[in-house]
Each structure stands twice: as C-alpha cells, then as structure tokens.
Design a protein around this motif. Structure first.
Motif, PDB file in Angstrom:
ATOM      1  N   ARG A 469       0.823  -1.211   0.000  1.00 13.84           N
ATOM      2  CA  ARG A 469       0.000   0.000   0.000  1.00 13.84           C
ATOM      3  C   ARG A 469       0.853   1.254   0.000  1.00 13.84           C
ATOM      4  NH1 ARG A 469      -3.766  -2.715   3.621  1.00 13.84           N
ATOM      5  NH2 ARG A 469      -5.498  -3.435   2.328  1.00 13.84           N
ATOM      6  N   ASN A 470       2.056   1.118   0.476  1.00 15.04           N
ATOM      7  CA  ASN A 470       2.900   2.305   0.543  1.00 15.04           C
ATOM      8  C   ASN A 470       3.742   2.532  -0.710  1.00 15.04           C
ATOM      9  OD1 ASN A 470       2.329   3.564   3.018  1.00 15.04           O
ATOM     10  ND2 ASN A 470       3.226   1.783   4.051  1.00 15.04           N
ATOM     11  N   ILE A 471       3.641   1.619  -1.631  1.00 13.87           N
ATOM     12  CA  ILE A 471       4.416   1.779  -2.860  1.00 13.87           C
ATOM     13  C   ILE A 471       3.711   2.778  -3.765  1.00 13.87           C
ATOM     14  CG2 ILE A 471       5.068   0.605  -4.985  1.00 13.87           C
ATOM     15  CD1 ILE A 471       5.629  -1.854  -3.240  1.00 13.87           C
ATOM     16  N   VAL A 472       4.422   3.818  -4.128  1.00 16.24           N
ATOM     17  CA  VAL A 472       3.868   4.786  -5.079  1.00 16.24           C
ATOM     18  C   VAL A 472       4.876   4.972  -6.200  1.00 16.24           C
ATOM     19  CG1 VAL A 472       2.287   6.097  -3.637  1.00 16.24           C
ATOM     20  CG2 VAL A 472       4.728   6.597  -3.554  1.00 16.24           C
ATOM     21  N   PRO A 473       4.383   5.153  -7.399  1.00 15.79           N
ATOM     22  CA  PRO A 473       5.311   5.263  -8.527  1.00 15.79           C
ATOM     23  C   PRO A 473       6.047   6.599  -8.594  1.00 15.79           C
ATOM     24  CG  PRO A 473       3.051   5.467  -9.294  1.00 15.79           C
ATOM     25  CD  PRO A 473       2.985   5.141  -7.844  1.00 15.79           C
ATOM     26  N   THR A 474       5.677   7.531  -7.719  1.00 14.27           N
ATOM     27  CA  THR A 474       6.319   8.830  -7.792  1.00 14.27           C
ATOM     28  C   THR A 474       7.508   8.944  -6.849  1.00 14.27           C
ATOM     29  OG1 THR A 474       4.635   9.567  -6.257  1.00 14.27           O
ATOM     30  CG2 THR A 474       4.313  10.124  -8.557  1.00 14.27           C
ATOM     31  N   LYS A 475       7.697   7.943  -6.032  1.00  9.78           N
ATOM     32  CA  LYS A 475       8.809   8.020  -5.079  1.00  9.78           C
ATOM     33  C   LYS A 475       9.733   6.831  -5.273  1.00  9.78           C
ATOM     34  CE  LYS A 475       7.457  11.000  -1.429  1.00  9.78           C
ATOM     35  NZ  LYS A 475       6.093  11.408  -1.812  1.00  9.78           N
ATOM     36  N   SER A 476      11.015   7.093  -5.142  1.00 13.53           N
ATOM     37  CA  SER A 476      11.963   5.999  -5.280  1.00 13.53           C
ATOM     38  C   SER A 476      11.855   5.076  -4.076  1.00 13.53           C
ATOM     39  CB  SER A 476      13.381   6.540  -5.402  1.00 13.53           C
ATOM     40  OG  SER A 476      13.794   7.083  -4.176  1.00 13.53           O
ATOM     41  N   LEU A 477      12.311   3.852  -4.274  1.00 14.09           N
ATOM     42  CA  LEU A 477      12.233   2.867  -3.192  1.00 14.09           C
ATOM     43  C   LEU A 477      12.974   3.368  -1.962  1.00 14.09           C
ATOM     44  CD1 LEU A 477      12.752  -0.428  -5.172  1.00 14.09           C
ATOM     45  CD2 LEU A 477      10.635   0.531  -4.308  1.00 14.09           C
ATOM     46  N   GLN A 478      14.067   4.047  -2.233  1.00 14.68           N
ATOM     47  CA  GLN A 478      14.856   4.578  -1.134  1.00 14.68           C
ATOM     48  C   GLN A 478      14.003   5.514  -0.275  1.00 14.68           C
ATOM     49  OE1 GLN A 478      18.119   6.966  -2.464  1.00 14.68           O
ATOM     50  NE2 GLN A 478      19.522   6.017  -1.018  1.00 14.68           N
ATOM     51  N   LYS A 479      13.314   6.436  -0.954  1.00 11.54           N
ATOM     52  CA  LYS A 479      12.513   7.400  -0.225  1.00 11.54           C
ATOM     53  C   LYS A 479      11.390   6.711   0.531  1.00 11.54           C
ATOM     54  CE  LYS A 479      13.231  11.524  -3.025  1.00 11.54           C
ATOM     55  NZ  LYS A 479      12.647  12.288  -4.138  1.00 11.54           N
ATOM     56  N   ILE A 480      10.765   5.751  -0.129  1.00 12.15           N
ATOM     57  CA  ILE A 480       9.659   5.060   0.535  1.00 12.15           C
ATOM     58  C   ILE A 480      10.159   4.349   1.788  1.00 12.15           C
ATOM     59  CG2 ILE A 480       7.954   3.218   0.317  1.00 12.15           C
ATOM     60  CD1 ILE A 480       7.781   3.890  -2.632  1.00 12.15           C
ATOM     61  N   SER A 481      11.294   3.679   1.647  1.00 12.98           N
ATOM     62  CA  SER A 481      11.753   2.912   2.809  1.00 12.98           C
ATOM     63  C   SER A 481      12.163   3.838   3.936  1.00 12.98           C
ATOM     64  CB  SER A 481      12.881   1.959   2.423  1.00 12.98           C
ATOM     65  OG  SER A 481      13.877   2.633   1.724  1.00 12.98           O
ATOM     66  N   ILE A 482      12.694   5.000   3.600  1.00  7.79           N
ATOM     67  CA  ILE A 482      13.050   5.938   4.669  1.00  7.79           C
ATOM     68  C   ILE A 482      11.792   6.469   5.335  1.00  7.79           C
ATOM     69  CG2 ILE A 482      13.996   8.230   5.125  1.00  7.79           C
ATOM     70  CD1 ILE A 482      16.074   7.545   2.889  1.00  7.79           C
ATOM     71  N   LYS A 483      10.840   6.823   4.482  1.00 11.81           N
ATOM     72  CA  LYS A 483       9.630   7.440   5.004  1.00 11.81           C
ATOM     73  C   LYS A 483       8.865   6.490   5.925  1.00 11.81           C
ATOM     74  CE  LYS A 483       5.387   9.698   3.518  1.00 11.81           C
ATOM     75  NZ  LYS A 483       4.465   9.794   2.377  1.00 11.81           N
ATOM     76  N   HIS A 484       8.773   5.242   5.511  1.00 16.26           N
ATOM     77  CA  HIS A 484       7.948   4.315   6.287  1.00 16.26           C
ATOM     78  C   HIS A 484       8.773   3.400   7.161  1.00 16.26           C
ATOM     79  CE1 HIS A 484       4.333   5.583   4.277  1.00 16.26           C
ATOM     80  NE2 HIS A 484       4.992   5.542   3.158  1.00 16.26           N
ATOM     81  N   ASN A 485      10.039   3.718   7.256  1.00 15.31           N
ATOM     82  CA  ASN A 485      10.883   2.960   8.156  1.00 15.31           C
ATOM     83  C   ASN A 485      10.909   1.472   7.789  1.00 15.31           C
ATOM     84  OD1 ASN A 485      12.667   2.860  10.157  1.00 15.31           O
ATOM     85  ND2 ASN A 485      11.184   2.890  11.849  1.00 15.31           N
ATOM     86  N   ILE A 486      11.115   1.232   6.512  1.00 16.04           N
ATOM     87  CA  ILE A 486      11.198  -0.147   6.038  1.00 16.04           C
ATOM     88  C   ILE A 486      12.661  -0.397   5.698  1.00 16.04           C
ATOM     89  CG2 ILE A 486      10.446  -1.772   4.260  1.00 16.04           C
ATOM     90  CD1 ILE A 486       8.026   0.073   3.820  1.00 16.04           C
TER      91      ILE A 486
END
Lengths: 840, 518
Positions: A469-486
């Motif tokens: 659910r947190n995967i968005v095509p506008t953000k890089s995986l790096q950013k997503i993992s930082i943002k959601h603490n993954i």
C-alpha cells in the motif's frame, strides 16, 4: 542487448512417462486429452508478429521458406497408412480444431495478469472439490477422436513410450528429442541405485554438489508458502532482470517465514523418513524413472531459445518439484497408478477421452497440476501449482518488460512493450544502487494485489499489505523505505519479487517536471478496450484519447498539462495508468561534451609552452641534441609546411587500425588519408576504412562519392534470429573500441600555428575514460564557468555526460535537488558545451 | 553458415539378429571406438544412450529425428524399407550427422539429412545400392568388425559420407554423381525469418543493385516489372500504378524481396512528416565511420538549396492523389523527391559527372550531429528545414532522413486519428464532389489500381467490383474505419488516395476526433 521476442511458449502438450518394474514403460498422462498430431504441428506456420495483418500478406506460397518441407506431413501420414497402423489421415484435421484456442495469442504483450490469477483461484477451488474423490461427471458427449485411446500426438502410445524413456545416462539431464519440427523436451528423473529418490538425512553431509544444489532449490521451494509474495526464491536464479539476491537480514521475521518453514520441513523429513523405512522394508521401489515431457513446435529460427527457456524455467523445475514430492510421499508413483487405473477402467467401459480426463483431473492432484501448468504456460501466463498442503509453487517463462529498441517494419513487433533505456544496465554502474533510485510501478491496483495475498495466505499478509500500500510510482524505493521505516533490503526484495512475478515494473520515479511522450510502441489495438476502463477510473478528467493526443505533440514537461495544483495528484495517477499500459514513455536526455576549437587551441598552446619549457630545461641539462628530437623536428617541419598550405586541419577520419599511438603513426595518419582524399575525391569509400560500405553498396559502374544507398550491410549469410537489425547502429555495441576516443591531435604533436581555426570542435565520448588530452580539455572547459556552483559540480556532471546516462537521473543518483541540477545543466548547455539528444 | 558445422557423419544399419550397428563413420572413431590409426580417441556421442533413436520403431521412421547427447545434436532420418527380399521383410538404416548442440540454425542440416535419407531409400529401392554393398563386403558375417575396425576402403557409402562432410563443411554445397541416373546435390540453405506483411504505404528501397545482375533474378512478371520503380521514394501503391501491376501481387513481390533481404522498408517521405531520434542515435554520434558514410550519402553537389528543395512542397503522398489523371508532372514541380526518381537514372549520372568536376564541400560531423539531434517530436520536417536552413546547405534532405531511418537512429512519428464516435456508431461524413470525380476517373483509367486500393482490409474480387461502384458514392464512409488509432495518415492517404490536407479536413468533419502522433 537484443530485441526481445514476443512471448510464445509454443507448448502443445505435456506428457508424463514412467518406467516401473511392474508396469514397464507407461505413458501415464497427457494433456490436453485431444492432442494435435505431430504432422499437424509440423505444418503450422510461424506466428505473425507483425501488427495489422494485411490480406495479401499471407505467405501461403512460402511454405518452402519455413524450412520444414510441408510435404513431409503428407509423407508421414501416408507412411502410417502404408504401415497399416490405425491412424487415419483424417485424424489430424479432426483434432486441430481443438487447438485453435492455443493459436490465439493475446494481442498485447501479455500484460493480462488478471487471467492468471483467476487461473489460480479456480485451481484451488477445483482441487478442493477434487480431493473429495467422489466427483463423477456423467456428461457424455462424443466427439471425433474421443475414443482414440491408442494414439497420442498421432503416434502409437507404445512407440511413444519407448521413445520417451531414455537411457539412464540422461538422468537429471536435458532430454531433447526432435521429430520433424516438433520437439519433446524432458527432464528424466531416475531413482538412485540404493532405491531412494533422494539421499537420506543421515548422509546429508556427504551429498554430492549436484544434489546439494537440488536440495537448496527444494528448500527454496519450500519457503514459498501460500502467499503469492513468497514464491520460490530459488527460481529467481533464472530471472534475467534481477541480480543474485542476497537474503536480507531480518527478513524472515517480517514475513513469518519461520512459521512456514519449520512445519513444512518437519513434515518433509517425517514423510521421507517414513517412506525410507517403508521402501527398505519392501526392497527396491517399483518406479525406476519418470519423465515429464513438454511438446513444443518452435519456429526453426527460435528453436534454441524457446527450448532453452522452456527447459530452464518450467520443465526442469517442475520435474524437480515432482521428484521432491516423490521422495516425500511416493507422490508421482501413487498418482500414476491411480491415473493408469482410471484410464484403464474408462477405456474398458468405452468412455470418451474428455470425460475421463475431467474425472482424472478432478481426482488426481498430479494430473491437475499438469493441466494447470499446460493451460498457463501455453498461454504465456504464470502457473500456480498446488502439490499438497505444504508445498505450492509457481512456474513461468520470464518475459521482457521493456526494450530500448523500437522494432522497424521488418522486425517482429511487440506492441505495448514498454520502450525505455532506463532498464538497460550500464556496465560500470552498480545495479543495486540503481534499484534503490527506481520507483515501483504496480501493474495492478494495490488493493487488488493485497486482496490476492489475503485470499491465499494465512495471516502474514498484513505486513506485506502494508508495504504494497505504501508503494507509489512517484517516489523511489529509497525514499519510501526511509519514510515508512522499512529496511532497504526488504523493499528491494519485495520489488524484485513483484517484478519477477509480473506484478510490477521498476521505473524512474514519475515526476511532473519530467517529460513524457506517447510511446511509438504503444498498442493502439488495445485502445478501444482501454477507453472505457480509463473513463471508469478517471470519470471527471479528460478522456483517454484527449490525454494521449495531448502527450503526443511537442514534448513538454508533464506539469504543463496539469491545470491546477489540485489536479496534480489525479494527473499523476493518470500518468501512472498510462505508464502501466505502455502508452507513454519518459523522454530522457542524453548528452556529450562538445569541445570547441577555442578550447583545443588554448590547451594546445599551453601544452606547447610546457613542452617548450621542458625542452629548454633538458637542453640546458645536456646540450647535445639526440636523434629523437631531430625526427621530431623533421615531422614538425613537415606538418607546419602542410598547415602553411592553408588547409584547415580537419582530421576527421581515423583509420580503424590505429593501435600504435606513437608520434610517427599520428603524423602519418593525419597526413595520408587527407592527401589521398584530395587526390581522388571521387572515391572516398575506398579509403574511409568502412569496408562495409564498399562491399555492400550498389556496385555503381563508375565510382562515385555519392553512394546510392547507405550501406545497409546485408549479411551475406544467415543472421542470428531477431536481434536488432544489422542495419542498425548499436549503442551498446561492444565492437566500438572504447579506448579510442577522438583525439585528432596527438598531445605531443607540435603544431606551431595554434589559432582556433586549426582545430575543429569534437565530442568527448566518455569523460570517465578520457585520455590525458581530453582530460585537459574538460578541465579547461571547467575553468570557463563563471558560476561557482556550476564550476564546482562540473566533475560530478561529467560522469553523466557519456550519452548513456540520462540527465534526468542525475538528481537521484547524486543526491542533489532537482532544481539545482537543472540550473547547472542549463548553465552548461547554454554555454554551448553540450550536445543533447532526447529519446526514451 | 558457420564453417565446419558438421562434426561427424555416420551410417547405421539395423539387423534383426545382430541389432543396430554403426557401419560407417566420418571421422573414424567419432561415434564408436575405432582402432584405425587416425581415429578420434573418444567418440563425441554416447551411442549406447541414443541407440533407441538411431533405429526407432517404424512409427518414427521416415521422419527427421534429432536428439541431443553429450553437447552434440544428432540429426538422423531413419528409413525402413519393407520388401519381401530382405530378411524379416525389412531393411532399416539411418544416415545421420552430428552438429554442435548450440548451433542455432541446424534446420539447414536437417534438410540435408532428410534429402539424403530419401535419396538413399530411392537408391536402395532402385538397385539395392546399400544392401548389395553389404553382401559383397560381408559386413554382418565378420564378427570381428564390431568395433568398426575396417576403414571405409572401397565402400561407396563411406565415400559418400566422407565427401559430403568435407564439401558441406568447406563449401556448404556438394554435387556427387552416383551412377548414370543419380546425382546427389546438396546445399545448406540458411533459414530466414518469415517476412512481414507489406502495406500499400510502405516504401521499398533496394539494398543491392538488381539491375546490374546479368541473369534475371526471377521469371516472375510482377517482380520484373516493378523492380525499375523501386527507388526508396515510391510507395508500394504507387509502384503498382507506375508498373501497371496488381497491388496485391506487387505487395507479394516486394515481400519476396524483403524475405531475401534485398529490400528494406521505409515510410513515405513528406515535409509534413515528423521524425525523432531513437536510442540508436548514440551509436551514430560515437561512430565516425558512420558519420563519414552519412556525409557521403546525403551530400548534394553544386546544387543550391533554394532551387531544389521547395519548402513545404507536397511529396509522394499527395502526388498519389494529385497525379492520378496525369502521370507526368510538369518540370516546375520538381521536388526533393525527384532526385532519385526512377526516370532520372540519367540525372544520377549527371550528378556524378558534376561530382568529379567539383570535390564538393564536406559536411562536417558536427553539422550532422547537430541536425540529427535537433529533430524531435512535434517538429515537422518543414519547420525543421526552416530552423536549420543554413546548416542544410549541400544536404539532400530526403537522403538525410532516409539515412537516419535505415540506420535505425530516426523513427517516423506517424499521425493517427481517433474518433470516439467510431466505437459507438458510424456517421457518414460529408463527401466532396471533387474527390468523387477524381476517384471515378481513377477507377476508370486504372482498373488495377483502384481494385488494389479497395482490397486493403477485405479481399476478393467481390470487393473489387464494390469499390469501383461505391467509390462514386461514399468517399466519406471508408474513412471511418481508419479512425481507430491503428491506421496512420500515410496509410489512409494511400488507401483512399487523398492528400493529407484533404484527409485532415475530412477527419475534422467527423467530429470527436483526436489526432495522435506516435
């Protein structure tokens, strides 16, 4: 990098053959029940990959071209009749109709994921019913060939059985038997000489490397519990797109893997132990060998590729899975006996094939798995196989998800395939880093995916759902993992997994400042279906044709299409939707540094000064002049007189064999071709060093500088199937010598008149691999920048100015702000130092 | 064809009492162990493992059988002759060859094996070519020969194997006379991929000079007639009209040329067209030899730009409609496309003469790179020329584009129209009387041409009649079926024989239409 071929498994049947002491060689099961005759398969034409078929485009007259003499099928049938077998000539025609469905290939490049999921669901339902054993299908409808129990694929079953039970030398090796253009690909599995299907637990330490490998694979299979997400990590080894994956630390708890591994392992060991005991009691096992055979009829030119794909991804893995099951529960043999018995009963009572087959599939998980496998793989989908309560796995032939090459009119078309260079690995780059900078574009809606997971997994889906659910095509995986603490590795693992199982694609993060154009490879035939699904998704926004039309004009940054800030989000959703369907692609900029004559003159002057200084230094050190400097001066004399003749120094052509980089060679190569050129301007082709042009251009009677057609190097011999046209240039071609960047003037070549007129602008093709002279030019250019910021970042920017890295990727790779990079690039560009080209 | 593709050739016989045996093998020792002095140490295939496939059951006889073992591919064609004169009424043999398993195009060898199998069968049936030799040499009596200890001395079959191996490996073909009435002719034909369908709007360009060949390339009448008109400018539809050939036959003929790789397909050149670079532009920028080749190819010697390139002049596409009635255009409408017009073969010569007089200023690589990189989406050729007028001096703009397309570094951005009303209902568009008139005239003048145009989607002679009849009535209607986004304007213009402007106007008249460039 070659042009990918459209997915086409060319699968026509799957057979299971066993060899046992009690029953001998037996063709246990084949699917589909009504198989086309081999002769009919041989007569089949190559698939048409070319867009709109034209009425006159059919190649009836071309049967000779396909290289499989069409007369042979008739011969084959005649011979059958002659021999007196029961096979009638009409059989082929009666059966091909059944196969019509398989001829039908999805028009779009195979993005229909939904179907494959349906397949899975249905599979599970059916098996649930089927396990009840009591399912009797009373419907008897008779068709032609329905009662033909004695032949399969047009061959007598006993003959086929003999052919498909190979010598033991083929154990665990590829079994490949071609009959005309049909090929039988199998992975025969033999029982060990000690009567076991795998080595016992106590001997574990002494396992042969081969078996160890296999065990590893099986373990990997085991780990794949029900959840769609965790399927067969071991199979990933066959994937082309993902690197060997390092198991992320702390991954298992996150997914509840430990939960699933422990019990299943326990079960397996228990099972095998039990079985081991039983076999030792009974003595040697009944079944000696089983062979799952896949029947293919690939076009002659794709033969090697298709057979390899099938064997590596499906045949071998499926056989291994069966062997694993056999080792645990005597699975294959038990099921085989059941199937044989059912067939025998049905045959005696005169039932039709399809009714019987329905019954068999209903009651035998093995038969069912073969049927599922066939239905999915022959339609280029993913097969989800449910072996038993603890062991599920999936099989597929991986498909290309993007290509940098646009096929021309002569090449096989793959409309809908995403056209981009962003997935092309560049040698010197580290791929792991790259994945981190990519975004993940889900090919299905997140909710659909999540539902899928919840449907067939037990409890651990919540964590996964969170990620998805947190995967968005506008953000890089790096950013997503930082943002959601993954954990970054977790993210990467999910990403590679989703990509491999065709649920997602790695893309450069979508951004309103980037430019997107309609992909020339968009599948316009899918438009009609896409319009309604688009409008139900975005009812209040401009229609699909309008959006596509908008994006097909002069390229503009995407944000210029967004009317207001409020629309931004929904417009980005539209963009993601368009990317998903391959309608649009990002227009990316690639640049090279252009070195002007001015810079060259300045550098040359500097170097001259330095050389002079050095010379005088040396001269002062030892007064005697040696022969070296004499020759040098000799050459410099020659050169200066040459230049004095008033011709601009435009050494545009470098002869190809220029290995010796010494002064003398330099001087001579600069001089000779030009004089030759001047002397006989009418025949430049002969001395240009491009042998292809002289050989393949039209042999014009009188030699002319104006060739009639630009040397479309027609290969005199066979060309390998379907690589990009040999006419084309290849960006990633290894033939180009990377060590010979342009340096028209050797650094130590003395050239007295150092005014810019004597130099021509040229490009530095690869700043990373620049030679000393190029490095000086680049340095000099760096000094010209007034702006402190540009000057500071010039060396950083240079890394990306080789025509292979997109300028759009600079901010994420270098960790800089987009705006800042844009300003720097604009500054450099406006000063005229760049040659920029934009493509996908 | 890779050289020395054949690793071994061997001949096996199946004896009902003694089983199958390899009677001949070239080179010695390649299949079974041999004591001959020059024999290979170890066989390249494990014959025990594959014995079942060398002499299979009758079901699999007289078929091409291949199997892989030990990284080699054995291609055989087992033959079983049933006749009373043999023991057990059967004579089974297999003439097989071995190639590398990874050899991509082994199908060519398969054909050779198939031919040999049939030929040997014929020879045996005619005069016992194989069985007689066995009897005289006493192959089956001598038990000591099991290892293949004898060489091929004196055996015709062995000599055949040897000669075929050498000849096919060295020359890819061979001709071996057997007796007065039989000769073996073998050749390795490379497999070619099936050609794509040819559309009426494709523009073929020859990659070799077919006219300079001494022997006629084909006795096909259509082919002979159309070849003079293939010049990289005329579309297939126009070629059919100029050569007065049937369009569908013309397409087939071009397809044959494509199949043999002597023709490549381009798009119709026009100044309204849009081109943009592909990924392969990078190869051009970094490869100076290609730039050199390009500079030679696109240069216009001593002819000033102003006189020869009329900006915005209508090209081939529009001329298809404009000159339906009159084929010969007046000299005043000379366009860039005329540079290579088929009738101006002489003009080419003039150019060459000019060339020798003047060495022509070289086009710098920088100019080429600048020009190619400044082509982009949304920029018509006309505007491109206007933007870069000074740089384009001495450059034949058509050749400039063609070169890029051939090398794959440019792609044509076609124009498509999508009407949302197509999917719902088809509304006839208002028709213009002028087009109707032209179409009628064309229909009358050139029966073949108009029929071919009509054939586009549906085939058959019925439509041919229909198209002539209906062309006077509903010109607007056929347009509708092209408005689904799958038919480029090139195609529409060619099929309907209208100019782009006219199609544009009609498309606008349909309403609810979106133009997509792709």
């Amino acid at each position: 990098m070659t042009l990918p071929l459209p997915p086409a498994s060319n699968l026509h049947a799957i057979l299971l053959v066993t060899k046992s002491h009690s029953l001998g060689r037996r063709l246990v099961f084949h699917y589909p029940p009504l198989s086309p005759s081999a002769a009919a398969l041989a007569a089949k034409k190559a698939p048409a990959w070319f867009g709109n078929e034209t009425s006159t485009g059919s190649l009836d007259s071309h049967s000779d071209s396909s290289d499989w003499d069409s007369s042979t099928e008739n011969d084959g049938i005649d011979d059958d009749v002659e021999v007196g077998s029961k096979t009638s000539a009409g059989r082929g025609s009666g059966r091909t109709s059944h196969r019509e469905r398989d001829k039908h290939r999805p028009a779009s490049g195979g993005w229909e994921k939904q179907d494959s999921i349906d397949e899975e669901d249905r599979g599970i339902d059916d098996s649930a019913i089927g396990n009840g054993y009591g399912k009797i299908n009373g419907g008897r409808h008779l068709k032609g060939g329905e009662h033909d129990w004695s032949t399969v694929l047009g061959f007598q079953i006993d003959a086929l059985e003999k052919m498909l039970c190979p010598h033991e030398a083929f154990n665990k090796r590829r079994f490949e038997l071609g009959v005309e253009s049909t090929v039988f690909v199998g992975a025969p599995m033999f029982v060990r000489s000690d009567g076991l299907w795998k080595k016992g637990r106590r001997k574990k330490e002494k396992r042969s490397p081969d078996q160890q490998l296999q065990a590893k694979d099986l373990l990997a299979n085991l780990k794949s519990n029900d959840s769609d997400e965790d399927k067969t990590r071991g199979e990933r080894s066959g994937s082309t797109s993902t690197e060997p994956f390092v198991y992320p630390q702390g991954f298992e708890p996150g997914y509840g893997h430990d939960m699933s591994i422990a019990p299943s392992l326990a079960v397996s060991e228990a099972g095998s132990d039990a079985r081991t005991n039983s076999t030792t009691e009974v003595g040697r096992p009944d079944m000696e060998m089983f062979n799952v055979v896949f029947v293919l009829n690939p076009p002659a030119l794709e033969y090697q590729l298709r057979v390899k794909e099938m064997y590596d991804n499906v045949t071998r893995k499926y056989a291994k899975a069966l062997k694993y099951e056999q080792a645990r529960f005597q699975y294959v043999w038990k099921e085989s006996k059941k199937i044989i018995e059912m067939k025998q009963r049905a045959r005696e009572s005169g039932e039709s094939l399809s009714t019987t087959w329905r019954e068999i599939i209903g009651s035998s998980p093995l038969a069912k798995s073969i049927a599922i496998l066939f239905d999915a793989i022959s339609n280029d989908k993913i097969a989800h196989i449910h072996f038993d309560a603890t062991f599920n796995t999936s099989f597929q032939i991986p498909q290309a998800d993007s290509t940098p090459y646009l096929p021309n009119a002569l090449e096989p078309q793959m409309p809908g395939l995403w056209l981009t260079t962003s997935n092309v690995a560049i040698e010197e780059d580290n791929d792991a880093v790259l994945t981190q900078h990519s975004a993940l574009l889900l090919l299905e809606d997140a909710e659909t995916l999540v539902k899928e997971l919840e449907g067939d997994s037990k409890g651990n889906a919540t964590a996964l759902a969170f990620y998805i659910r947190n995967i968005v095509p506008t953000k890089s995986l790096q950013k997503i993992s930082i943002k959601h603490n993954i954990l970054a590795q977790d993210m990467e693992y999910i990403a590679s997994h989703l990509v491999y199982w065709r649920r997602a694609r790695l893309i450069p993060p979508l951004h309103p400042r980037d430019t997107y154009v309609v992909s020339p490879n968009a599948d316009m035939s899918a438009l009609e279906a896409a319009i309604p699904s688009y409008s139900s998704r975005f009812p209040t926004l401009p229609s699909l044709p309008k959006i596509v039309s908008m994006l097909s004009g002069t390229p503009r940054p995407y944000r210029t299409f967004i009317p207001t800030n409020e629309h931004r989000e929904s417009y980005m959703e539209i963009l993601a939707w368009l990317m998903r369907g391959g309608w649009v692609t990002q227009l990316r900029s690639f640049a090279w540094v252009r070195v002007t004559a001015d810079i060259k003159a300045q550098v040359a002057a500097e170097m001259e000064r330095e050389a002079h200084l050095k010379r005088t230094e040396e001269a002062s050190r030892r007064d005697t002049s040696d022969s070296d400097s004499l020759t040098e001066s000799l050459f410099s004399d020659k050169r200066s007189s040459f230049l004095a003749a008033g011709r601009p120094s435009t050494p545009m052509r470098r002869p190809p064999r220029r290995e010796l980089d010494d002064e003398i060679m330099d001087a001579s190569t600069i001089l000779s071709p030009r004089t030759a050129y001047r002397g006989s301007p009418a025949r430049p082709a002969s001395d240009s060093g491009s042998t292809t042009s002289t050989r393949t251009t039209i042999p014009v009677p009188q030699s002319s500088g104006r060739t009639t057609s630009p040397s479309p190097a027609v290969p005199p011999q066979i060309k390998a199937p379907h690589r990009p046209s040999p006419l084309h240039l290849k960006t990633t071609s290894p033939s180009r010598n990377p060590l010979s960047p342009t340096h028209p003037l050797s650094p130590n070549l003395p050239s007295p008149p150092l005014s810019p007129q004597n130099f021509t602008a040229s490009l530095v093709l690869s700043p990373q691999k620049a030679n000393s002279l190029e490095a000086r030019w680049l340095e000099k250019i760096g000094q010209t920048f007034k702006d402190q910021e540009v000057r500071e970042h010039w060396p950083m920017l240079l890394r990306h100015l080789d025509g292979k890295h997109a300028l759009e990727d600079v901010p994420s790779r270098e960790g800089l702000k987009r705006k800042r990079v844009a300003a720097i690039v604009t500054g450099v560009r406006e000063a005229g130092w760049l040659v920029v080209v934009r493509h996908w | 064809m890779s050289t020395r593709g054949i690793k071994a050739i061997f001949f096996t016989r199946f004896h009902h009492e003694k089983g199958s045996r390899v009677l001949h093998q070239v080179p010695e020792g390649s299949i079974t162990r041999s004591t001959a002095p020059a024999a290979l140490r170890t066989p390249i295939v494990e014959v025990e493992a594959i014995a079942a496939y060398l002499n299979p059951t009758q079901q699999f006889c007289d078929r091409l059988l291949t199997f892989c073992t030990n990284h080699h591919r054995v291609i055989g064609y087992p033959v079983c002759i049933r006749e009373g004169k043999y023991s057990r009424n059967e004579f089974m043999f297999n003439w097989a060859l071995v190639v590398e398993e990874s050899l991509a195009d082994w199908a060519a060898y398969g054909e050779v094996v198939r031919k040999m199998g049939r030929l040997l069968r014929g020879l045996e049936e005619q005069g016992g070519f194989l069985s007689r030799e066995e009897e005289t040499r006493g192959v089956w009596e001598d038990e000591s020969l099991s290892g293949g200890a004898y060489g091929g001395g004196g055996s015709k079959v062995y000599a055949l194997c040897e000669m075929i191996l050498e000849d096919l490996n060295n020359y890819a073909e061979c001709m071996i006379p057997i007796d007065d009435s039989n000769t073996i002719n073998l050749k390795l034909f490379p497999t070619r991929s099936p050609p794509p369908p040819i559309h009426a709007h494709h523009v073929p360009l020859l990659t070799i000079s077919l006219t300079s060949l001494t022997a006629p390339i084909s006795s096909d009448l259509t082919l002979t007639r159309i070849i003079p008109f293939i010049n990289g400018v005329h579309s297939v539809s126009k070629i059919a009209r100029l050569a007065d050939t049937d369009l569908s036959l013309t397409r087939k003929a071009v397809q044959h040329l494509v199949y043999y790789g002597v023709v490549i397909l381009l798009d119709i050149f026009s100044f309204g067209a849009i081109y943009a670079p592909t990924v392969e532009i990078g190869g051009f920028i970094t490869d100076e030899t290609v730039q050199e080749e390009c500079a030679r190819y696109i240069r216009v010697p001593r002819i000033s730009l102003g006189r020869n390139i009329k900006i915005g002049s209508e090209s081939e596409r529009s001329s298809t409609s404009s000159d339906t009635s009159a084929h010969n255009r007046s000299p005043s409408t000379i366009t860039a496309t005329d540079f290579a017009d088929y009738r101006t073969g002489s003009i080419e010569h003039v150019y060459r003469d000019v060339m020798t007089e003047e060495d022509g200023e070289k086009i710098s690589h920088e100019t080429l790179i600048t020009l190619y990189t400044s082509l982009r989406q949304g920029l018509t050729l006309k505007n491109f020329v206007l933007e870069n007028l000074t740089l384009l001096e001495n450059i034949d703009i058509r050749r400039f584009i063609t070169f890029g397309v051939i090398k794959g570094m440019l792609y044509r951005i076609h124009k498509y129209a999508i009407t949302t009303s197509t999917f719902a209902s088809i509304a006839p568009a208002p028709m213009s009387t002028t087009t109707t008139a032209t179409a009628t005239i064309a229909g009358n003048n050139n029966d073949n041409g108009i029929a071919g145009v009509g054939v586009g989607v549906v085939e058959g002679g019925k439509l041919r009649l229909n198209s002539i009849v209906s062309s006077t009535h509903d010109v607007g209607l056929p347009l509708m079926r092209f408005l689904d986004g799958m038919h480029s304007f090139d195609e529409i213009c060619t099929e309907l024989r209208m100019s782009e402007a006219e199609v544009d106007r009609k498309v606008k008249g349909v309403g609810d239409t979106w133009v997509v460039y792709r």
